[in-house]
Design a protein around this motif. Structure first.
Motif, PDB file in Angstrom:
ATOM      1  N   SER A   5       4.455   3.977  -2.653  1.00 21.31           N
ATOM      2  CA  SER A   5       5.577   3.159  -3.135  1.00 21.31           C
ATOM      3  C   SER A   5       6.400   3.943  -4.138  1.00 21.31           C
ATOM      4  O   SER A   5       7.631   3.890  -4.116  1.00 21.31           O
ATOM      5  CB  SER A   5       5.064   1.885  -3.796  1.00 21.31           C
ATOM      6  N   ASP A  24       9.165  -0.719   2.265  1.00 18.22           N
ATOM      7  CA  ASP A  24       7.876  -0.631   1.575  1.00 18.22           C
ATOM      8  C   ASP A  24       6.958  -1.757   2.061  1.00 18.22           C
ATOM      9  O   ASP A  24       7.085  -2.897   1.629  1.00 18.22           O
ATOM     10  CB  ASP A  24       8.057  -0.716   0.056  1.00 18.22           C
ATOM     11  N   GLU A  25       6.058  -1.427   2.946  1.00 17.61           N
ATOM     12  CA  GLU A  25       5.130  -2.402   3.525  1.00 17.61           C
ATOM     13  C   GLU A  25       5.834  -3.704   3.902  1.00 17.61           C
ATOM     14  O   GLU A  25       5.507  -4.777   3.390  1.00 17.61           O
ATOM     15  CB  GLU A  25       4.000  -2.688   2.532  1.00 17.61           C
TER      16      GLU A  25
HETATM   17 MG   LIG Z   1       2.701   0.421  -2.538  1.00 18.72          MG
END
Ligand SMILES: [Mg+2]
Ligand SMILES: Nc1ncnc2c1ncn2[C@@H]1O[C@H](COP(=O)(O)OP(=O)(O)OP(=O)(O)O)[C@@H](O)[C@H]1O
Lengths: 239, 274
Positions: free
Chosen positions: B51, B195-196
Motif C-alpha cells: 500500500s 489498493d485491494e
Molecule cells: Mg495494504
C-alpha cells in the motif's frame, strides 16, 4: 408596602406598564436585539470557527501552517479563558475606541459574540472534522482536489451534520448570554423587563415573564434543530 | 524482448524510492518503470509495503527520497503542483470512499466540474488582467453539461444509471466500488492505481468488480493493482511484483512468477496462499 400586593394586583401593574407605558415596545426591541445578536453572532462564529478548525487540521509540514495554527490556539485560549462580559467591556470601551471604530452598540455586541462563539465553535468543528472518515479526504485529494476544496465540499458538510446538536446548544448558550449586553448599554430582553419593573419598583411579574420568554425561545430553537436533523437524515436515505 | 521494451512509452518511472516513518524503513529503494498499457499486479505479505508503494505513486504519502517521473516531471519533488498530476492518476481504495454527502452522479461529476471551473476562472482572471491571447472556449454550464454526459455514459456502462440520484449509503459494496472506479475514470486518467479493490467486499460481489477492472485492462488502461486474488493477478497481469520488506524482491510474468518462482521468500509465500 408594594411588596405585599397580591398577585392579581401585581399582574395589573405589569399589564398597565406593558401596554400603556410603552413596555411592549421595549420588550419587542429587546427581543429583536437578542435574536439579532445571537443569530449573527452564531453565523460569524461558524465562519471563524470553521476557518480555525480547518487550519488546525492541516498536516503541519510548513512553517506558515504551524504559525497560523498557533494564532488559532491563542485566539481560542483568550476567548475561552475570559468571561464574555469582560470581552464585551474590553471591546466596547477599549478595543474599538482605540481602533477609532465608531459603530452602534448592537454591532459591537454582534462582533464580540461572533468572535467569542468562533472560539467555541472551532473546538466543536474540530471534533466534527475528526469524526469524518479520513477516507473522504483521501478520495478528494486522489482526484486532484486541493485540501481546501475537499475540506469545504466534502468534509465540512459532513462534519456540520455530525455536530448539529452541539451547534444548537451553542446557539442556545448565545441566546441566553445576550442578557449581558446591558453592561454596555444595549437593550435586550433583560434590559426591557428591568425597565418595566423599575417603572413601579414591582419586579416579580416582569422577571417571571422574562424567564418564561427565555424558556419559550429555547424550546423553539430546540424544536427547529430537531426538525433540521430529521430533514438531513432523510435526505441521505432516499431521493 | 529488449527491442520491444525500448519502443514502449513509460508512464511512471520510479527511481530509488524510499519511505521511512521515523526509524521504520517501509520502502527501501524501489526502482521500476511502468509502461503504457501495462497491467501490474502487486502481491506480497501483509506489512511488506504494498500500500505504501502504491500511495507513494500519487504522493498520497510523500516519499522520503527518490524520484517518480510522471508526465515528464518528478512528482516526488515537493515543488511541483501535485494536484495537477493527480487528476491523471486514478486511485481506487479498498473502502470505496464515495463522498457520503453527495449523490452518485455528484460523486462522479464533482472533481471534473470543480477542477475545470477553477481553471476557467483562472483563465478569465488572466484575460481580465491583460493577457489578450488567452482564449475562453467554454462556460461553466458547458463544463457541467459535459461532466454530466460523461458521468451518465459511465453509469450506463456499468448498468447503474438508475442509481444516479441516490446517496452512497443505499448501495451495495459492489455497486459502491464500481462507482468509485468510474468516478476515477471520469477524470480520464493515464494510469489507475487499485489498493485491494475487492478485499472489503462480500464474496458474491467480488466478481462484478473484477469484471469491470478486467474490461478496463482489455481497453488498454495502464493499471497497478495490489491484490490478494492470486487467480485474478495471474489472469490479468503482464507483470507481477512481489513486494516484501520494502523492496520488490521478485518480479516476472505470471507464468515465470507463479510456476517458477526463484526467491525462497516468494516460494514460501506462494505455498501459503495458493
Ligand atoms: Mg495494504
Ligand atoms: N502512516 C504510517 N505511519 C507509520 N507507519 C506506517 C504508516 N503506514 C504504514 N506504516 C507501516 O508501514 C508498513 C507497511 O505498510 P503497508 O500498509 O504498506 O503494508 P501492506 O503491504 O499494504 O500490507 P497489507 O497487505 O496488510 O495491506 C507497516 O509496517 C506499517 O505499520
Amino acid at each position: 408596602m408594594r411588596f405585599f400586593l397580591s398577585f392579581p394586583k401585581k399582574w395589573d401593574v405589569f399589564y398597565n406598564t406593558f401596554v400603556n407605558h410603552n413596555g411592549y415596545k421595549e420588550v419587542l426591541t429587546g427581543l429583536q436585539n437578542t435574536l439579532i445578536i445571537a443569530v449573527l453572532g452564531l453565523l460569524i462564529g461558524i465562519v471563524i470557527g470553521t476557518v480555525i478548525a480547518a487550519v488546525k487540521v492541516i498536516p503541519p509540514y510548513k512553517r506558515v501552517t504551524r504559525f497560523f495554527q498557533r494564532i488559532g490556539d491563542i485566539y481560542v485560549a483568550f476567548f475561552r479563558g475570559t468571561p464574555m462580559v469582560v470581552q464585551l467591556l474590553l471591546g466596547y470601551y477599549v478595543l474599538f475606541p482605540m481602533l477609532g471604530i465608531n459603530m452602534p452598540v448592537i454591532n459591537v455586541c454582534v462582533t464580540i459574540f461572533g468572535l467569542n462563539s468562533g472560539a467555541y465553535i472551532s473546538e466543536i468543528m474540530r471534533g466534527g472534522i475528526n469524526s469524518v472518515d479520513p477516507g473522504q479526504m483521501e478520495a478528494g485529494r486522489a482526484l486532484g482536489l486541493s485540501f481546501f476544496s475537499t475540506m469545504m465540499l466534502i468534509v465540512i458538510p459532513q462534519a456540520i451534520k455530525n455536530i448539529l446538536p452541539t451547534l444548537g446548544n451553542e446557539f442556545i448558550t448565545l441566546v441566553k448570554e445576550t442578557s449581558i449586553v446591558g453592561f454596555v448599554g444595549a437593550t435586550d430582553i433583560c434590559v426591557a423587563f428591568r425597565y418595566i419593573g423599575t417603572n413601579n419598583y414591582e419586579f416579580m411579574v416582569p422577571y417571571l415573564v422574562m424567564a418564561l420568554i427565555y424558556i419559550v425561545l429555547v424550546l423553539i430553537i430546540t424544536l427547529l434543530i430537531r426538525l433540521m436533523e430529521r430533514r438531513l437524515k432523510r435526505n441521505e436515505r432516499n431521493a | 524482448m529488449n527491442e520491444t521494451l525500448n519502443e514502449r512509452v513509460p508512464v511512471l518511472q520510479v527511481r530509488n524510492l524510499r519511505k521511512h516513518y521515523g526509524s521504520n524503513q517501509v520502502l527501501r529503494g524501489i526502482t521500476e518503470t511502468i509502461y503504457e498499457g501495462e497491467k501490474v499486479a502487486i502481491i506480497g505479505p501483509s506489512g511488506g509495503g504494498k500500500s505504501t508503494f502504491l500511495r507513494c505513486l500519487n504522493c498520497m504519502e510523500d516519499p522520503t527520497s527518490g524520484s517518480i517521473i510522471f508526465d515528464g516531471e518528478d512528482i516526488a519533488d515537493m515543488k511541483v503542483d501535485i494536484n495537477l498530476h493527480r487528476e491523471h492518476i486514478g486511485m481506487v481504495f479498498q473502502s470505496f470512499n464515495l463522498f457520503n454527502n453527495k449523490t452518485v452522479l455528484e460523486n462522479i461529476m464533482l472533481a471534473p466540474v470543480t477542477l475545470r471551473t477553477k481553471k476557467l476562472r483562472k483563465k478569465k482572471l488572466q484575460k481580465f488582467f491583460g493577457k489578450k491571447d488567452i482564449v475562453i472556449d467554454t462556460t461553466v454550464e458547458q463544463i457541467k453539461a459535459e461532466a454530466k454526459e460523461t458521468a451518465m455514459r459511465l453509469l450506463k456502462r456499468i448498468g447503474l444509471e438508475e442509481k444516479a440520484d441516490v446517496y452512497p449509503s443505499t448501495l451495495s459494496g459492489g455497486q459502491k466500488q464500481r462507482i468509485a472506479i468510474i468516478r476515477a475514470l471520469a477524470m480520464n486518467p493515464k494510469v489507475m492505481l487499485f489498493d485491494e479493490p475487492t478485499s472489503a467486499l462480500d464474496p458474491e460481489m467480488v466478481g462484478e468488480v473484477l469484471d469491470l477492472i478486467r474490461q478496463l485492462g482489455n481497453e488498454g488502461m495502464t493499471m497497478i493493482i495490489v491484490t490478494h486474488e492470486m487467480g485474478f493477478a495471474r489472469e490479468i497481469a503482464d507483470r507481477i511484483f512481489f513486494i516484501s520488506d520494502g523492496i520488490i524482491s521478485e518480479q516476472g510474468t505470471p507464468t515465470e512468477f507463479f510456476d517458477h518462482p526463484k526467491n525462497p521468500r516468494t516460494v514460501e509465500f506462494l505455498s501459503k496462499v495458493l
